[in-house]
Design a protein around this motif. Structure first.
Motif, PDB file in Angstrom:
ATOM      1  N   LEU A  34       0.881  -1.171   0.000  1.00 29.58           N
ATOM      2  CA  LEU A  34       0.000   0.000   0.000  1.00 29.58           C
ATOM      3  C   LEU A  34       0.916   1.217   0.000  1.00 29.58           C
ATOM      4  CD1 LEU A  34      -2.785  -0.982   2.523  1.00 29.58           C
ATOM      5  CD2 LEU A  34      -3.189   0.002   0.263  1.00 29.58           C
ATOM      6  N   LEU A  58      -9.168  -1.947  -0.849  1.00 24.33           N
ATOM      7  CA  LEU A  58      -9.073  -2.603   0.466  1.00 24.33           C
ATOM      8  C   LEU A  58      -9.910  -3.886   0.488  1.00 24.33           C
ATOM      9  CD1 LEU A  58      -9.255   0.571   2.763  1.00 24.33           C
ATOM     10  CD2 LEU A  58      -7.202  -0.689   2.048  1.00 24.33           C
ATOM     11  N   LEU A  61      -8.108  -6.569  -1.343  1.00 20.06           N
ATOM     12  CA  LEU A  61      -6.996  -7.157  -0.583  1.00 20.06           C
ATOM     13  C   LEU A  61      -7.501  -8.192   0.417  1.00 20.06           C
ATOM     14  CD1 LEU A  61      -4.710  -4.050   0.022  1.00 20.06           C
ATOM     15  CD2 LEU A  61      -4.273  -6.013  -1.483  1.00 20.06           C
ATOM     16  N   HIS A  62      -8.610  -7.896   1.064  1.00 21.22           N
ATOM     17  CA  HIS A  62      -9.184  -8.891   1.994  1.00 21.22           C
ATOM     18  C   HIS A  62      -9.501 -10.176   1.241  1.00 21.22           C
ATOM     19  CE1 HIS A  62      -9.540  -6.823   5.812  1.00 21.22           C
ATOM     20  NE2 HIS A  62      -9.943  -5.729   5.178  1.00 21.22           N
ATOM     21  N   ARG A  65      -6.341 -12.033   0.237  1.00 19.66           N
ATOM     22  CA  ARG A  65      -5.730 -12.682   1.409  1.00 19.66           C
ATOM     23  C   ARG A  65      -6.450 -14.005   1.694  1.00 19.66           C
ATOM     24  NH1 ARG A  65      -3.866  -9.072   6.387  1.00 19.66           N
ATOM     25  NH2 ARG A  65      -1.816  -9.380   5.474  1.00 19.66           N
ATOM     26  N   VAL A  77       0.950  -7.631   3.604  1.00 20.16           N
ATOM     27  CA  VAL A  77       0.566  -6.287   3.164  1.00 20.16           C
ATOM     28  C   VAL A  77       1.516  -5.299   3.833  1.00 20.16           C
ATOM     29  CG1 VAL A  77      -1.263  -4.543   3.194  1.00 20.16           C
ATOM     30  CG2 VAL A  77      -1.843  -6.952   2.801  1.00 20.16           C
ATOM     31  N   HIS A  79       3.070  -1.387   4.339  1.00 16.00           N
ATOM     32  CA  HIS A  79       2.558  -0.022   4.268  1.00 16.00           C
ATOM     33  C   HIS A  79       3.711   0.892   3.875  1.00 16.00           C
ATOM     34  CE1 HIS A  79      -1.296  -0.928   6.524  1.00 16.00           C
ATOM     35  NE2 HIS A  79      -0.646  -2.074   6.417  1.00 16.00           N
ATOM     36  N   ILE A 184      -4.671  -4.940   6.932  1.00 16.47           N
ATOM     37  CA  ILE A 184      -5.300  -4.174   5.851  1.00 16.47           C
ATOM     38  C   ILE A 184      -6.077  -3.064   6.542  1.00 16.47           C
ATOM     39  CG2 ILE A 184      -6.956  -4.245   3.947  1.00 16.47           C
ATOM     40  CD1 ILE A 184      -6.256  -7.312   3.771  1.00 16.47           C
TER      41      ILE A 184
END
Ligand SMILES: Cc1cc2nc3c(=O)[nH]c(=O)nc-3n(C[C@H](O)[C@H](O)[C@H](O)COP(=O)(O)OP(=O)(O)OC[C@H]3O[C@@H](n4cnc5c(N)ncnc54)[C@H](O)[C@@H]3O)c2cc1C
Ligand SMILES: Nc1ncnc2c1ncn2[C@@H]1O[C@H](COP(=O)(O)OP(=O)(O)OP(=O)(O)O)[C@@H](O)[C@H]1O
Length: 476
Positions: A34, A58, A61-62, A65, A77, A79, A184
């Motif tokens: 990210l 977002l 991404l969940h 995963r 993930v 940052h 996330i």
């Protein structure tokens, strides 16, 4: 066994994913960054990734995963900027390979170069072409000559290329257990004030599962594809067009997988102009990516792919009125309010608002394109800047330069004004098509509708030439 970093970018899926397939016989470390620069500002000062797309990313991404977990993988993930995060991970896990999908535009290429430069020399780099229907390696060798018009490109590609088969999803991955895979964040970490818009054409949920579900729904459950050619210029509702774009842009769904579903649909249900036309549209998407790859930063310059400088006038007030859906031209305002509230706008709407901004208000097209970059849920760098270049008349083929007669468009595509009524409650009581030209209506009509026009609809920012052809005494 070799350890490989699998760098996820705009390819958030596990189906038809060549880097994933090639990592599946290694110890694989899937990672998504990210990158804080995605939440920086564009050159005109808009948030680079607005609320609608941030939410979609977002959610995607969940979902990724979870899908990786289902086959034994763990998504990390980070940052941080990829050039910082990835070399650290490579060191930590003693990775000797990195695999990722290529991008074709400036910022992404700079990022790739920085990642590679920061990795130890012993790490082998594997890059893949993956986001288009046609594979770059399968294009005819002289394709560059066909990239100045879409028709030439399409004809050549349809004759000379075929779509590669989708790749099987690995059944089992070998990923070490990771203690802190990275959270996330919630949407609130980026934007405090997100609101679900009940008037949206669709509730777009990010991720491969929701994307594949949308394809199933549009083709198989609701059987909409057989009518696509006739409905695709619609403005209201979930099914006038496929709405696949958001999932395609973030790579949640592979265009080759969609192609295979369309071919199955043709065998089992219907094969007609509509089924062909969806593939035709996917070729537009390919076209803009190959053009961007070919011309580099020209798609980001005010003169686009033309060599002559273009001077853009237009003032601040005009741009802000356009952006906020307050120009006083209802069809334009309805489309911009839909974009602002939902992150989506139909293709018909996009062409009209882009033409209005550049041809009527004469504002620099790049400012509009950057606003779309910020707002669109389906923003795709090549499709966005490529389409804007075309509409603004700075595409590589000036014959494609088009001026949209906004009123004619409004009356053809929204003949009873239902779309405008959906988005402009302040005008909703105006009857039928008269909602498209409130500034020409008589006091009597306005009284009957019990409407007092607000400032912008009584005094639109600009009344394009096309409106003056209307004869006011015939309008009510
Ligand atoms: C000024 C402007 C900006 C645009 N910006 C984007 C963008 O950032 N991202 C984006 O995906 N599309 C963009 N488009 C293209 C098009 O408007 C959207 O792809 C389409 O409206 C998405 O809705 P859909 O998925 O229901 O499309 P459908 O009509 O169902 O088409 C199916 C798919 O074909 C592709 N497609 C269709 N039309 C185009 C086109 N003109 N160019 C490229 N691909 C196309 C898309 O992937 C789309 O999902 C833009 C168009 C204009 C005029
Ligand atoms: N992937 C992208 N998405 C959106 N806009 C982009 C992208 N890549 C480039 N741009 C836009 O195009 C411009 C790139 O053109 P330019 O050649 O001027 O590079 P630059 O911004 O000066 O970057 P650098 O300093 O790295 O050379 C960027 O400033 C940005 O506005």
């Amino acid at each position: 066994m070799q350890t490989a970093i699998l760098w996820y970018r705009n390819d958030l899926r596990i189906h038809d994913h060549e880097p994933l397939v090639n990592c599946s016989n290694k110890i694989v470390i899937p990672v998504y960054c990210l990158d804080p620069s995605l939440h920086g500002k564009t050159s005109f000062g808009f948030p680079k990734t607005g609320v609608h797309r941030t939410k979609f990313i977002l959610e995607s991404l969940h979902d990724l995963r979870q899908s990786l977990q289902n086959i034994g993988g763990h998504l990390i993930v980070c940052h941080d900027n990829p050039a910082v995060a990835i070399p650290q991970l490579a060191k930590k896990f003693k990775a000797k390979e990195i695999h990722f999908h290529d991008e074709v535009t400036h910022e992404e290429i700079v990022c790739e170069k920085q990642v590679i430069a920061a990795l130890d020399d012993s790490v082998k780099v594997f890059r893949y072409w993956g986001s288009t229907l046609m594979h770059d390696d399968d294009l005819p060798h002289d394709i560059d000559h066909c990239l100045n018009t879409f028709s030439k490109f399409r004809n050549r590609v349809e004759k000379k290329c075929s779509v590669r088969k989708t790749l099987p999803t690995p059944k089992k991955l070998n990923t070490p257990q990771i203690d802190s895979p990275g959270d996330i964040p919630t949407l609130e970490a980026f934007f405090a004030d997100y609101r679900v818009e009940p008037r949206s054409v669709l509730s777009f949920t990010g991720g491969e599962s929701a994307g594949q579900e949308r394809v199933r729904q549009y083709l198989w459950e609701e059987d909409c594809l057989k009518e696509y050619f006739n409905t695709r210029n619609g403005l209201l509702g979930a099914n006038y067009s496929s709405k696949f774009s958001a999932w395609l842009s973030l790579g949640c769904v592979s265009p080759r997988w969609i192609y295979e579903e369309v071919k199955k649909y043709e065998q089992r249900r219907h094969k007609n102009k509509s089924t062909y036309w969806l593939i035709f549209e996917l070729l537009w998407r390919d076209f803009f990516r190959f053009v961007a790859d070919d011309v580099g930063n020209q798609i980001f310059s005010p003169e686009g792919m033309r060599n002559e400088p273009v001077s853009w006038q237009g003032n601040e007030d005009a741009f802000v009125a356009w952006q906020e859906g307050q120009t006083g031209i209802p069809f334009i305002d309805a489309n911009m309010r839909e974009l602002n509230a939902t992150g989506f706008m139909s293709n018909r709407g996009r062409q009209n608002v882009a033409s209005f901004l550049t041809k009527d208000l004469k504002v620099n097209w790049l400012r509009g394109a950057e606003y779309f970059e910020s707002m669109l849920i389906d923003y795709d760098v090549c499709s966005n800047y490529g389409n804007w270049c075309y509409v603004a008349g700075v595409g590589n083929d000036p014959r494609e330069n088009r001026y949209f007669n906004v009123l004619k468009q409004a009356l053809s595509y929204d003949p009873q004004g239902d779309y405008v009524r959906h988005w402009l409650p302040e005008l909703a009581a105006l009857p039928g098509k008269s909602i498209h030209y409130p500034f020409f209506l008589s006091q009597k009509t306005l009284r009957e509708a019990n409407i007092q026009l607000g400032h912008s609809y009584a005094n639109p920012l600009i009344v394009p030439r096309s409106f003056h052809k209307l004869k006011p005494h015939n309008l009510d």
